[in-house]
Design an enzyme around this catalytic site. Structure first.
Site, mmCIF file in Angstrom:
data_model
loop_
_atom_site.group_PDB
_atom_site.id
_atom_site.type_symbol
_atom_site.label_atom_id
_atom_site.label_comp_id
_atom_site.label_asym_id
_atom_site.label_seq_id
_atom_site.Cartn_x
_atom_site.Cartn_y
_atom_site.Cartn_z
ATOM 1 N N ARG A 1 13.515 4.314 12.213
ATOM 2 C CA ARG A 1 12.252 5.052 12.258
ATOM 3 C C ARG A 1 11.441 4.672 13.495
ATOM 4 O O ARG A 1 11.994 4.141 14.458
ATOM 5 C CB ARG A 1 11.499 4.819 10.937
ATOM 6 C CG ARG A 1 12.321 5.290 9.727
ATOM 7 C CD ARG A 1 11.596 5.076 8.417
ATOM 8 N NE ARG A 1 10.380 5.880 8.358
ATOM 9 C CZ ARG A 1 9.417 5.696 7.438
ATOM 10 N NH1 ARG A 1 9.570 4.747 6.510
ATOM 11 N NH2 ARG A 1 8.350 6.447 7.441
ATOM 12 N N TYR B 1 11.357 8.545 0.840
ATOM 13 C CA TYR B 1 11.274 7.489 -0.184
ATOM 14 C C TYR B 1 11.888 7.877 -1.533
ATOM 15 O O TYR B 1 11.910 7.046 -2.446
ATOM 16 C CB TYR B 1 9.805 7.089 -0.368
ATOM 17 C CG TYR B 1 9.185 6.522 0.903
ATOM 18 C CD1 TYR B 1 9.633 5.313 1.424
ATOM 19 C CD2 TYR B 1 8.184 7.206 1.590
ATOM 20 C CE1 TYR B 1 9.091 4.798 2.595
ATOM 21 C CE2 TYR B 1 7.621 6.702 2.760
ATOM 22 C CZ TYR B 1 8.088 5.493 3.253
ATOM 23 O OH TYR B 1 7.557 4.981 4.414
ATOM 24 N N ALA C 1 3.262 -0.921 4.790
ATOM 25 C CA ALA C 1 2.775 -0.945 6.176
ATOM 26 C C ALA C 1 2.295 -2.336 6.603
ATOM 27 O O ALA C 1 2.312 -2.655 7.801
ATOM 28 C CB ALA C 1 1.668 0.082 6.353
ATOM 29 N N GLU D 1 12.627 -9.564 1.099
ATOM 30 C CA GLU D 1 11.850 -8.425 1.607
ATOM 31 C C GLU D 1 12.676 -7.149 1.413
ATOM 32 O O GLU D 1 13.853 -7.117 1.786
ATOM 33 C CB GLU D 1 11.582 -8.673 3.098
ATOM 34 C CG GLU D 1 10.863 -7.539 3.815
ATOM 35 C CD GLU D 1 10.700 -7.844 5.317
ATOM 36 O OE1 GLU D 1 10.994 -8.996 5.762
ATOM 37 O OE2 GLU D 1 10.300 -6.928 6.049
ATOM 38 N N PRO E 1 0.793 -1.227 0.000
ATOM 39 C CA PRO E 1 0.000 0.000 0.000
ATOM 40 C C PRO E 1 0.833 1.289 0.000
ATOM 41 O O PRO E 1 1.888 1.350 0.628
ATOM 42 C CB PRO E 1 -0.819 -0.100 1.287
ATOM 43 C CG PRO E 1 -0.132 -1.106 2.130
ATOM 44 C CD PRO E 1 0.528 -2.061 1.182
ATOM 45 N N ASN E 2 0.315 2.244 -0.729
ATOM 46 C CA ASN E 2 0.859 3.604 -0.842
ATOM 47 C C ASN E 2 2.107 3.696 -1.720
ATOM 48 O O ASN E 2 2.577 4.790 -2.006
ATOM 49 C CB ASN E 2 1.148 4.221 0.547
ATOM 50 C CG ASN E 2 -0.109 4.290 1.390
ATOM 51 O OD1 ASN E 2 -1.100 4.876 0.963
ATOM 52 N ND2 ASN E 2 -0.094 3.696 2.567
ATOM 53 N N HIS F 1 12.756 -2.858 1.864
ATOM 54 C CA HIS F 1 12.216 -1.578 2.331
ATOM 55 C C HIS F 1 13.104 -0.469 1.803
ATOM 56 O O HIS F 1 14.333 -0.554 1.919
ATOM 57 C CB HIS F 1 12.156 -1.520 3.863
ATOM 58 C CG HIS F 1 11.270 -2.585 4.412
ATOM 59 N ND1 HIS F 1 9.900 -2.504 4.331
ATOM 60 C CD2 HIS F 1 11.551 -3.782 4.966
ATOM 61 C CE1 HIS F 1 9.383 -3.607 4.828
ATOM 62 N NE2 HIS F 1 10.357 -4.402 5.223
ATOM 63 N N ASN G 1 7.912 -5.667 -1.161
ATOM 64 C CA ASN G 1 7.898 -4.570 -0.201
ATOM 65 C C ASN G 1 6.459 -4.489 0.297
ATOM 66 O O ASN G 1 5.602 -3.894 -0.359
ATOM 67 C CB ASN G 1 8.319 -3.247 -0.857
ATOM 68 C CG ASN G 1 8.362 -2.124 0.176
ATOM 69 O OD1 ASN G 1 7.843 -2.263 1.287
ATOM 70 N ND2 ASN G 1 8.965 -1.006 -0.196
ATOM 71 N N ARG H 1 5.297 10.821 -2.655
ATOM 72 C CA ARG H 1 4.978 10.571 -1.246
ATOM 73 C C ARG H 1 6.239 10.722 -0.393
ATOM 74 O O ARG H 1 7.207 9.987 -0.574
ATOM 75 C CB ARG H 1 4.457 9.136 -1.132
ATOM 76 C CG ARG H 1 4.366 8.608 0.258
ATOM 77 C CD ARG H 1 4.299 7.089 0.245
ATOM 78 N NE ARG H 1 4.085 6.589 1.568
ATOM 79 C CZ ARG H 1 4.390 5.361 1.973
ATOM 80 N NH1 ARG H 1 4.919 4.504 1.123
ATOM 81 N NH2 ARG H 1 4.168 4.984 3.193
HETATM 82 C C1 DQA Z 1 8.371 0.858 3.700
HETATM 83 C C2 DQA Z 1 8.479 1.062 5.201
HETATM 84 C C3 DQA Z 1 7.136 0.850 5.877
HETATM 85 O O1 DQA Z 1 7.262 1.027 7.286
HETATM 86 C C4 DQA Z 1 6.129 1.843 5.355
HETATM 87 O O2 DQA Z 1 4.870 1.614 5.924
HETATM 88 C C5 DQA Z 1 6.071 1.881 3.873
HETATM 89 C C6 DQA Z 1 7.285 1.702 3.081
HETATM 90 C C7 DQA Z 1 9.687 1.184 2.958
HETATM 91 O O3 DQA Z 1 9.794 0.819 1.798
HETATM 92 O O4 DQA Z 1 10.574 1.823 3.529
HETATM 93 O O5 DQA Z 1 5.011 2.145 3.306
HETATM 94 O O6 DQA Z 1 8.089 -0.525 3.456
#
Ligand code: DQA
Length: 145
Positions: free
Chosen positions: A108, A23, A78, A99, A10-11, A101, A75, A18
């Site tokens: 964080r 990011y 959240a 995985e 998501p997002n 990120h 990825n 964003r």
């Molecule tokens: C994320 C880190 C997560 O905590 C966050 O909710 C994201 C992006 C990252 O790529 O750094 O949406 O996965």
């Protein structure tokens, strides 16, 4: 041709606009295209998918179980920190799981320090920006040689 799935949670469709201070400025399309090209040059098929919905991510993992996909780069965004359902789906997938990120989640908020997906992941990359996806792809391809 060996097949890899890149799954974005998501997002991540908002990548580039964003919170660019966290990011970066690269868009998701930019990331996907670069990965696709790198895989293709090496003779691999790379598919990608982004969803803001947990169930759609799970369905994509189920499809990967059955369509010959040998590795998933995920990825979970959240859902990393909340989704036992995505962990269970990945546990039902027999290939490699990396995985990724973009940010260093360990620098964080405390709620980002725990990952359900890490219980299954063969490797975890955090904090390398979008280069983390490339590192994951290279690791998968190198391991298959
Ligand atoms: C994320 C880190 C997560 O905590 C966050 O909710 C994201 C992006 C990252 O790529 O750094 O949406 O996965």
């Amino acid at each position: 041709m060996q097949k890899i799935l890149v799954l974005h949670g998501p997002n991540l469709n908002l990548l580039g606009t964003r919170q660019p201070e966290i990011y970066g400025h690269e868009t998701l399309a930019g990331v996907n295209n670069a990965l696709h090209e790198k895989a293709l040059i090496a003779g691999w098929e790379l598919n990608y998918r982004q969803s803001n919905h947990e169930g759609e991510l799970i369905d994509a993992i189920h499809t990967a179980r059955d369509d010959g996909t040998c590795a998933i780069i995920i990825n979970p965004a959240a859902y990393t920190h909340t989704s036992i359902a995505i962990l269970d789906a990945l546990n039902a997938f027999e290939g490699k799981v990396i995985e990724v990120h973009i940010s260093n989640v360990h620098q964080r908020e405390a709620f980002r320090h725990h990952s359900y997906v890490s219980l299954r992941a063969d490797g975890v990359i955090a904090g390398l920006g979008t280069q983390g996806y490339h590192a994951a792809l290279e690791a998968i391809m190198a391991a298959a040689k």
